[in-house]
Design a protein around this motif. Structure first.
Motif, short mmCIF file in Angstrom:
data_model
loop_
_atom_site.label_atom_id
_atom_site.label_comp_id
_atom_site.label_asym_id
_atom_site.label_seq_id
_atom_site.Cartn_x
_atom_site.Cartn_y
_atom_site.Cartn_z
N CYS A 95 0.81 -1.22 0.00
CA CYS A 95 0.00 0.00 0.00
C CYS A 95 0.85 1.28 0.00
N LEU A 96 2.19 1.16 0.05
CA LEU A 96 3.16 2.27 0.04
C LEU A 96 3.10 3.16 1.27
N HIS A 97 2.52 2.65 2.36
CA HIS A 97 2.52 3.38 3.63
C HIS A 97 3.94 3.49 4.16
N SER A 98 4.35 4.68 4.63
CA SER A 98 5.68 4.86 5.23
C SER A 98 5.63 4.46 6.70
N VAL A 99 6.36 3.42 7.04
CA VAL A 99 6.41 2.95 8.42
C VAL A 99 7.48 3.73 9.19
N GLU A 100 8.60 4.04 8.52
CA GLU A 100 9.69 4.85 9.11
C GLU A 100 10.19 5.82 8.06
N ARG A 101 10.59 7.02 8.52
CA ARG A 101 11.20 8.03 7.65
C ARG A 101 12.29 8.72 8.46
N GLU A 102 13.54 8.55 8.04
CA GLU A 102 14.68 9.13 8.76
C GLU A 102 15.49 9.99 7.80
N ARG A 103 15.78 11.23 8.20
CA ARG A 103 16.57 12.12 7.35
C ARG A 103 17.94 11.51 7.08
N TRP A 104 18.42 11.71 5.86
CA TRP A 104 19.73 11.23 5.44
C TRP A 104 20.56 12.45 5.07
#
Length: 72
Positions: A50-59
């Motif tokens: 479903c393309l849900h973002s479970v984690e998003r961390e800046r790089w």
């Protein structure tokens, strides 16, 4: 010389499997990979169903490219 085909010029990033289920759809299809967004590069874990973002961390701001100024 012939033009490269669409398939030959396609770039792909390795999507590493992650354990667990998606909190939105419940499928166990989580993958980790870098993406570029309006805020810059991110490391994300997304459900491939479903393309849900479970984690998003800046790089780093340039992704794979690391500037010496960023190390200071």
């Amino acid at each position: 010389m012939s033009e490269p085909t669409h398939e030959a010029s396609r770039l792909e990033v390795e999507r590493l499997p992650r354990e667990g289920a998606c909190p939105r759809c419940g499928k166990e299809k989580l993958r980790a990979y870098p993406v570029v967004a309006e805020t810059g590069w991110l490391h994300v874990v997304k459900c491939q169903n479903c393309l849900h973002s479970v984690e998003r961390e800046r790089w780093s701001r340039l992704g794979h490219i690391q500037l010496l100024a960023d190390l200071v």
